[in-house]
Design a protein around this motif. Structure first.
Motif, short mmCIF file in Angstrom:
data_model
loop_
_atom_site.label_atom_id
_atom_site.label_comp_id
_atom_site.label_asym_id
_atom_site.label_seq_id
_atom_site.Cartn_x
_atom_site.Cartn_y
_atom_site.Cartn_z
N PHE A 39 0.69 -1.20 0.06
CA PHE A 39 0.03 0.13 0.01
C PHE A 39 0.93 1.20 -0.05
CE2 PHE A 39 -3.11 -2.76 1.75
CZ PHE A 39 -4.35 -2.59 1.00
N GLU A 40 1.90 1.17 0.69
CA GLU A 40 2.68 2.40 0.76
C GLU A 40 3.95 2.55 -0.31
OE1 GLU A 40 5.30 -0.98 2.61
OE2 GLU A 40 3.07 -0.21 2.55
N HIS A 44 2.25 4.09 -6.38
CA HIS A 44 0.82 4.28 -6.58
C HIS A 44 0.78 6.10 -6.75
CE1 HIS A 44 -0.61 0.57 -5.16
NE2 HIS A 44 0.29 0.67 -3.97
N THR A 56 -3.44 -2.66 -5.13
CA THR A 56 -2.77 -3.45 -3.81
C THR A 56 -3.43 -4.59 -3.68
OG1 THR A 56 -1.98 -1.20 -3.21
CG2 THR A 56 -1.48 -3.25 -1.82
#
Length: 188
Positions: A39-40, A44, A56
């Motif tokens: 996610f991090e 993105h 994700t």
């Protein structure tokens, strides 16, 4: 019909961005989706800047069909691994035969396999006193770095080069050669 690429990445995504830039106004190929396992991951933000959707997947997403469903929903017909650190499932390999490619930051078969990515590769190359390194673009199979080699490009390494110097030289090759190679594969 445009060919729709999904780029899989786990980190910063500089290679992915080079590919997005290359195909930005292409007549027959577009980057249609970014897939990550984190996610991090900065990838993105790069995707958002290019107005490309990013996704994700869960920890089990590779094995349970989650990724394949997302690829199908986005009508993806070609997959590019660019700094993606997870193993691709046999199911995904079988659903995209000769339509999944990876870039490896060394001249395979040397310095490949589980755990051999990024700085780990460059450190091993320097520690072994290699006189050249480079990139390998290859098809993906169910084993790390064992798919058929499509092309390789090398750069000289001098004894005074640091691991970071080797990383930069290899990254320059990646940014120069990966996107045009993807284009040739898709268009053949």
């Amino acid at each position: 019909m445009k060919h729709r690429i999904a780029i899989f990445a786990s980190g910063g995504g500089s290679n992915a961005e080079a590919i997005m830039n290359y195909f930005q106004n292409h007549s027959t190929i577009s980057v249609a989706l970014i897939v990550s396992n984190k996610f991090e991951a900065y990838i993105h933000e790069r995707a958002a800047k290019h107005k490309i959707p990013s996704y994700t997947h869960t920890a089990k997403g590779i094995e349970n069909g989650e990724i394949e469903a997302v690829l199908k929903a986005h009508e993806i017909n070609f997959v590019v691994l660019a700094g993606y650190l997870k193993k691709i499932s046999l199911s995904l390999v079988n659903n995209y035969p000769n339509r999944i490619v990876n870039i490896h930051p060394a001249l395979l078969p040397k310095y490949g396999g589980k755990g051999m990515y990024g700085m780990n590769v460059h450190k091993a190359v320097v520690a072994n006193g290699e006189r050249e390194s480079g990139i390998t673009i290859h098809y993906v199979n169910e084993n790390y770095d064992e798919g058929n080699i499509i092309e390789q490009h090398s750069c000289a390494i001098s004894p005074d080069m640091t691991v970071e110097n080797v990383q930069q030289a290899v990254l320059k090759l990646e940014h120069t050669f990966f996107a045009p190679c993807i284009e040739r594969i898709i268009n053949k």
